[in-house]
Design an enzyme around this catalytic site. Sequence first.
Site, PDB file in Angstrom:
ATOM      1  N   HIS A  80       0.843  -1.206   0.000  1.00 23.41           N
ATOM      2  CA  HIS A  80       0.000   0.000   0.000  1.00 23.41           C
ATOM      3  C   HIS A  80       0.878   1.255   0.000  1.00 23.41           C
ATOM      4  O   HIS A  80       0.647   2.184  -0.786  1.00 23.41           O
ATOM      5  CB  HIS A  80      -0.923  -0.021   1.229  1.00 23.41           C
ATOM      6  CG  HIS A  80      -1.711   1.247   1.414  1.00 23.41           C
ATOM      7  ND1 HIS A  80      -3.051   1.339   1.114  1.00 23.41           N
ATOM      8  CD2 HIS A  80      -1.338   2.482   1.851  1.00 23.41           C
ATOM      9  CE1 HIS A  80      -3.461   2.574   1.360  1.00 23.41           C
ATOM     10  NE2 HIS A  80      -2.444   3.278   1.818  1.00 23.41           N
ATOM     11  N   GLU A  81       1.876   1.285   0.864  1.00 21.97           N
ATOM     12  CA  GLU A  81       2.709   2.494   0.976  1.00 21.97           C
ATOM     13  C   GLU A  81       3.516   2.720  -0.296  1.00 21.97           C
ATOM     14  O   GLU A  81       3.584   3.849  -0.802  1.00 21.97           O
ATOM     15  CB  GLU A  81       3.632   2.400   2.195  1.00 21.97           C
ATOM     16  CG  GLU A  81       2.916   2.338   3.533  1.00 21.97           C
ATOM     17  CD  GLU A  81       1.904   3.452   3.746  1.00 21.97           C
ATOM     18  OE1 GLU A  81       2.066   4.527   3.159  1.00 21.97           O
ATOM     19  OE2 GLU A  81       0.922   3.224   4.481  1.00 21.97           O
ATOM     20  N   HIS A 132       1.618   4.400  -2.997  1.00 14.61           N
ATOM     21  CA  HIS A 132       1.530   5.864  -3.004  1.00 14.61           C
ATOM     22  C   HIS A 132       2.616   6.465  -3.892  1.00 14.61           C
ATOM     23  O   HIS A 132       2.379   7.433  -4.625  1.00 14.61           O
ATOM     24  CB  HIS A 132       1.675   6.425  -1.584  1.00 14.61           C
ATOM     25  CG  HIS A 132       0.431   6.319  -0.769  1.00 14.61           C
ATOM     26  ND1 HIS A 132      -0.748   6.908  -1.150  1.00 14.61           N
ATOM     27  CD2 HIS A 132       0.172   5.690   0.414  1.00 14.61           C
ATOM     28  CE1 HIS A 132      -1.679   6.651  -0.234  1.00 14.61           C
ATOM     29  NE2 HIS A 132      -1.145   5.907   0.723  1.00 14.61           N
TER      30      HIS A 132
HETATM   31 ZN   LIG Z   1      -2.139   5.249   2.386  1.00 14.76          ZN
END
Ligand SMILES: [Zn+2]
Length: 342
Positions: free
Chosen positions: A128-129, A132
Amino acid sequence: MKEGELSSAYRPRSGHKLHFHYDIDFAKNPKSYLDASITQLFYTNNALHDLFYAYGFTENAGNFQADNFGRGGVAGDPVIAFAQDGSGYNNANFATPPDGKNGKMRMYVWNTVVPNRDGDLENGIVIHEFGHGVSNRLTGGPHNSGCLAWGESGGMGEGWGDVWATIFRHRTADRAHRDYGPWHMGKYANGGSTGIRKYPYSPDVDVNPSTYSFLNHQGYWGVHAKGEVWAAILLEVYWNLIDELGWTSDWKSASVDKGNTLFNQLIVDGLTMQPCRPTFLDARSAILQAEAVLTGGKHACAIWRGFAKRGLGVDAQRIPGKNPWDDDNRIDGFSVPEECRP
Ligand SMILES: [Zn+2]
């Protein structure tokens, strides 16, 4: 990043053998296995770099690399990933400056459970990170990293992260199949049974009822809540493409002949095609445009059916607020275009 910040940070040393093998005792707190966590985080980040590279997140597209080998883009910007970062608990974050400046990932320990758990070891959080970094660099071009800052666009930034966290953890066709879920975010790290989102991801609308108009609901002001809606919508597209084309464990093939890899290619291409600060409707259009370019519209109806199931069909509407204090109003549309109707 400041000169010396990386060189002064603690890192495990393997000696001349370059053999990074560390045991973990999960009965102890994460501090006791810091070397293992850093090694794992290093590995996951590099694996994600290589995976996204296969889909076009290359030097030219603004990826994170120390050396760009003369292939374009700005070098000198590998991701600096901080394992068990001391600046917080029960979360993680990723800062994405423009191409040429290091992305920074901060992973935290979770103290919601005893012994504490380490977010570095939950691949979904790391994916998820890292996501980004990918979505921020690709939307609006690598030199403009402010295109997914807030509102619907910020929400989708969270949503793409959850989508990648969900699909990249599928290791076999049966686990990727719509019947296998529900899929949770942060369930290992927080030590609970339900993860950290309002609803787990599932094609079952009784398990996850999210539709486009949920963005109007109370409690959906924040980017993570908006992101849940976007992820729930996109995952419907993912399952439809797998139904049509099947699934491959060879993610790096970026094959347009398999559902999961085509899906990921369309997501990545859509990011590059959408405008800065896209709305859900803009991002939907970009994915459909990407499909038209790549596979000539063959899968457009499967994609439309996915969007329409969650209210982002051809008749979905966004009515902008009349002033800055008046939020937009979204109206669900469950219809597919004429040519996709039976
Ligand atoms: Zn996030």
